[in-house]
Scaffold this active site. Structure first.
Site, PDB file in Angstrom:
ATOM      1  N   SER A  76       0.847  -1.201   0.000  1.00 33.71           N
ATOM      2  CA  SER A  76       0.000   0.000   0.000  1.00 33.71           C
ATOM      3  C   SER A  76       0.874   1.240   0.000  1.00 33.71           C
ATOM      4  CB  SER A  76      -0.873   0.025   1.259  1.00 33.71           C
ATOM      5  OG  SER A  76      -1.575   1.252   1.349  1.00 33.71           O
ATOM      6  N   TYR A 110      -1.015  -0.236  10.778  1.00 35.66           N
ATOM      7  CA  TYR A 110      -1.300  -0.569   9.370  1.00 35.66           C
ATOM      8  C   TYR A 110      -0.131  -0.110   8.504  1.00 35.66           C
ATOM      9  CZ  TYR A 110      -3.609  -1.031   4.865  1.00 35.66           C
ATOM     10  OH  TYR A 110      -3.904  -1.395   3.566  1.00 35.66           O
TER      11      TYR A 110
HETATM   12  N1  LIG Z   1      -8.948  -0.750  -0.391  1.00 35.76           N
HETATM   13  C1  LIG Z   1      -7.880   0.046  -0.422  1.00 35.76           C
HETATM   14  O1  LIG Z   1      -8.003   1.284  -0.538  1.00 35.76           O
HETATM   15  C2  LIG Z   1      -6.496  -0.535  -0.363  1.00 35.76           C
HETATM   16  C3  LIG Z   1      -5.407   0.305  -0.664  1.00 35.76           C
HETATM   17  C4  LIG Z   1      -4.128  -0.216  -0.612  1.00 35.76           C
HETATM   18  C5  LIG Z   1      -3.936  -1.539  -0.275  1.00 35.76           C
HETATM   19  N2  LIG Z   1      -5.013  -2.337   0.021  1.00 35.76           N
HETATM   20  C6  LIG Z   1      -4.748  -3.735   0.368  1.00 35.76           C
HETATM   21  O2  LIG Z   1      -5.392  -4.569  -0.565  1.00 35.76           O
HETATM   22  C7  LIG Z   1      -5.631  -5.841   0.038  1.00 35.76           C
HETATM   23  C8  LIG Z   1      -7.069  -6.240  -0.208  1.00 35.76           C
HETATM   24  O3  LIG Z   1      -7.924  -5.362   0.530  1.00 35.76           O
HETATM   25  P1  LIG Z   1      -9.345  -4.892   0.004  1.00 35.76           P
HETATM   26  O4  LIG Z   1      -9.324  -3.420  -0.078  1.00 35.76           O
HETATM   27  O5  LIG Z   1      -9.741  -5.670  -1.209  1.00 35.76           O
HETATM   28  O6  LIG Z   1     -10.261  -5.240   1.278  1.00 35.76           O
HETATM   29  P2  LIG Z   1     -11.417  -6.302   1.558  1.00 35.76           P
HETATM   30  O7  LIG Z   1     -12.479  -6.244   0.528  1.00 35.76           O
HETATM   31  O8  LIG Z   1     -11.785  -6.048   2.978  1.00 35.76           O
HETATM   32  O9  LIG Z   1     -10.673  -7.719   1.414  1.00 35.76           O
HETATM   33  C9  LIG Z   1      -9.852  -8.229   2.409  1.00 35.76           C
HETATM   34  C10 LIG Z   1      -9.622  -9.694   2.129  1.00 35.76           C
HETATM   35  O10 LIG Z   1      -8.752 -10.183   3.161  1.00 35.76           O
HETATM   36  C11 LIG Z   1      -9.283 -11.382   3.641  1.00 35.76           C
HETATM   37  N3  LIG Z   1      -8.910 -11.634   5.030  1.00 35.76           N
HETATM   38  C12 LIG Z   1      -8.982 -10.805   6.103  1.00 35.76           C
HETATM   39  N4  LIG Z   1      -8.641 -11.469   7.226  1.00 35.76           N
HETATM   40  C13 LIG Z   1      -8.340 -12.741   6.843  1.00 35.76           C
HETATM   41  C14 LIG Z   1      -7.933 -13.915   7.526  1.00 35.76           C
HETATM   42  N5  LIG Z   1      -7.764 -13.931   8.858  1.00 35.76           N
HETATM   43  N6  LIG Z   1      -7.728 -15.041   6.803  1.00 35.76           N
HETATM   44  C15 LIG Z   1      -7.901 -15.057   5.458  1.00 35.76           C
HETATM   45  N7  LIG Z   1      -8.251 -13.980   4.747  1.00 35.76           N
HETATM   46  C16 LIG Z   1      -8.492 -12.838   5.444  1.00 35.76           C
HETATM   47  C17 LIG Z   1     -10.806 -11.224   3.523  1.00 35.76           C
HETATM   48  O11 LIG Z   1     -11.396 -12.518   3.496  1.00 35.76           O
HETATM   49  P3  LIG Z   1     -12.306 -13.151   4.665  1.00 35.76           P
HETATM   50  O12 LIG Z   1     -12.806 -12.034   5.526  1.00 35.76           O
HETATM   51  O13 LIG Z   1     -13.394 -13.884   3.934  1.00 35.76           O
HETATM   52  O14 LIG Z   1     -11.376 -14.087   5.374  1.00 35.76           O
HETATM   53  C18 LIG Z   1     -10.899 -10.526   2.169  1.00 35.76           C
HETATM   54  O15 LIG Z   1     -10.909 -11.479   1.141  1.00 35.76           O
HETATM   55  C19 LIG Z   1      -5.282  -5.677   1.525  1.00 35.76           C
HETATM   56  O16 LIG Z   1      -3.961  -6.155   1.750  1.00 35.76           O
HETATM   57  C20 LIG Z   1      -5.273  -4.174   1.716  1.00 35.76           C
HETATM   58  O17 LIG Z   1      -4.448  -3.801   2.791  1.00 35.76           O
HETATM   59  C21 LIG Z   1      -6.289  -1.882  -0.026  1.00 35.76           C
END
Ligand SMILES: NC(=O)c1ccc[n+]([C@@H]2O[C@H](COP(=O)([O-])OP(=O)(O)OC[C@H]3O[C@@H](n4cnc5c(N)ncnc54)[C@H](OP(=O)(O)O)[C@@H]3O)[C@@H](O)[C@H]2O)c1
Length: 242
Positions: A137, A150
């Site tokens: 990120s 984070y």
């Molecule tokens: N959204 C943003 O603005 C943004 C920006 C930069 C980076 N990111 C990064 O992108 C990645 C994806 O995030 P997202 O934005 O797509 O959020 P999201 O929709 O909340 O997805 C998060 C994913 O992580 C999984 N997860 C969380 N805890 C887990 C666990 N204990 N075991 C297995 N899986 C787990 C969730 O699956 P389950 O809950 O079903 O387990 C879900 O599939 C993350 O690393 C985040 O930090 C996001």
């Protein structure tokens, strides 16, 4: 995007990971889709019954990972690509220090990543082939007052992936760090992020960038902005709210 035949996507039940799994399946790649919410993975399988293998798993169940990794690569019939997209970013107030939230971020964003990607690194080192993608990120570029752990968890991930890249590039393995800015997902629901891009376009850019090892922002403008942000002296950065 490069042509992949067999992939594991960890964190495939929502947001960026789900879109990556969906776009891979649509391109004809067999995908093991890993996360805790099995109903979401099953929905994905129903859209692509021949291409999605759902696997219910919490990345904090570290001891289960070596056997699950073997099982999934066996079921897939090989492995070209692993994407670690699991992530946690609970809401943290500016005056809050909550160890349980901090621990969750370190366990999911870092320890889970190491447990899964070490497995892939060892396999790819031996097969002399493969691509590892970690979703970092822009938040990992600096320590900010709003999200200390984070930010630190993403900085850890970036450094770990850099080290993997330095180990594995000599074996023909690509290690790709992507650093998205704001993306519209469940993680950011409720935050005021007018410039957020969709998970669909983030996933498409990430898969395209996976062709080239190294660290990537998702847009050229981010590369410039975060070059500047990374180089602001700490004593000035402290006075800015960026
Ligand atoms: N959204 C943003 O603005 C943004 C920006 C930069 C980076 N990111 C990064 O992108 C990645 C994806 O995030 P997202 O934005 O797509 O959020 P999201 O929709 O909340 O997805 C998060 C994913 O992580 C999984 N997860 C969380 N805890 C887990 C666990 N204990 N075991 C297995 N899986 C787990 C969730 O699956 P389950 O809950 O079903 O387990 C879900 O599939 C993350 O690393 C985040 O930090 C996001």
């Amino acid at each position: 995007m490069p042509k992949y035949r067999f992939a594991i996507v960890v964190g495939a039940s929502s947001g960026i990971g789900r879109e990556i799994a969906r776009q891979l399946a649509q391109s004809g790649c067999r995908v093991a889709a890993v996360a805790r919410r099995y109903d979401r993975l099953e929905e994905l399988r129903q859209s692509f019954p021949d291409f999605i293998i759902p696997a219910e798993h919490s990345v904090t169940d570290y001891d289960a990972i070596p056997a699950l990794f073997q099982d999934l690569t066996g079921k897939l019939g090989g492995l070209d690509l692993i994407v670690y997209a699991s992530g946690a970013m609970p809401k943290v107030e500016e005056n809050e220090f909550d160890f349980q939230k901090d621990r969750q971020m370190i366990e999911v964003n870092d320890l889970g990543a190491v447990a899964w990607l070490d497995q892939a690194a060892e396999r790819f080192q031996n097969t002399k082939h493969g691509t590892i993608v970690g979703i970092g990120s822009v938040a990992g570029d600096r320590g900010r007052l709003k999200q200390p752990v984070y930010n630190a968890s993403k900085a850890f991930l970036h450094t770990y992936l850099e080290a993997l890249r330095n180990r594995l590039s000599r074996h023909g393995v690509k290690v790709v760090t992507v650093k998205p800015g704001p993306v519209q997902t469940e993680m950011t629901a409720g935050l005021d992020l007018p410039k957020a891009i969709t998970a669909e376009s983030a996933a498409a850019i990430i898969l395209k960038k996976s062709a080239r090892g190294g660290e990537h922002y998702l847009s050229p403008i981010h590369a410039v902005i975060f070059f500047i942000i990374r180089n602001i002296p700490s004593w000035i950065f402290r006075r800015l709210n960026v």
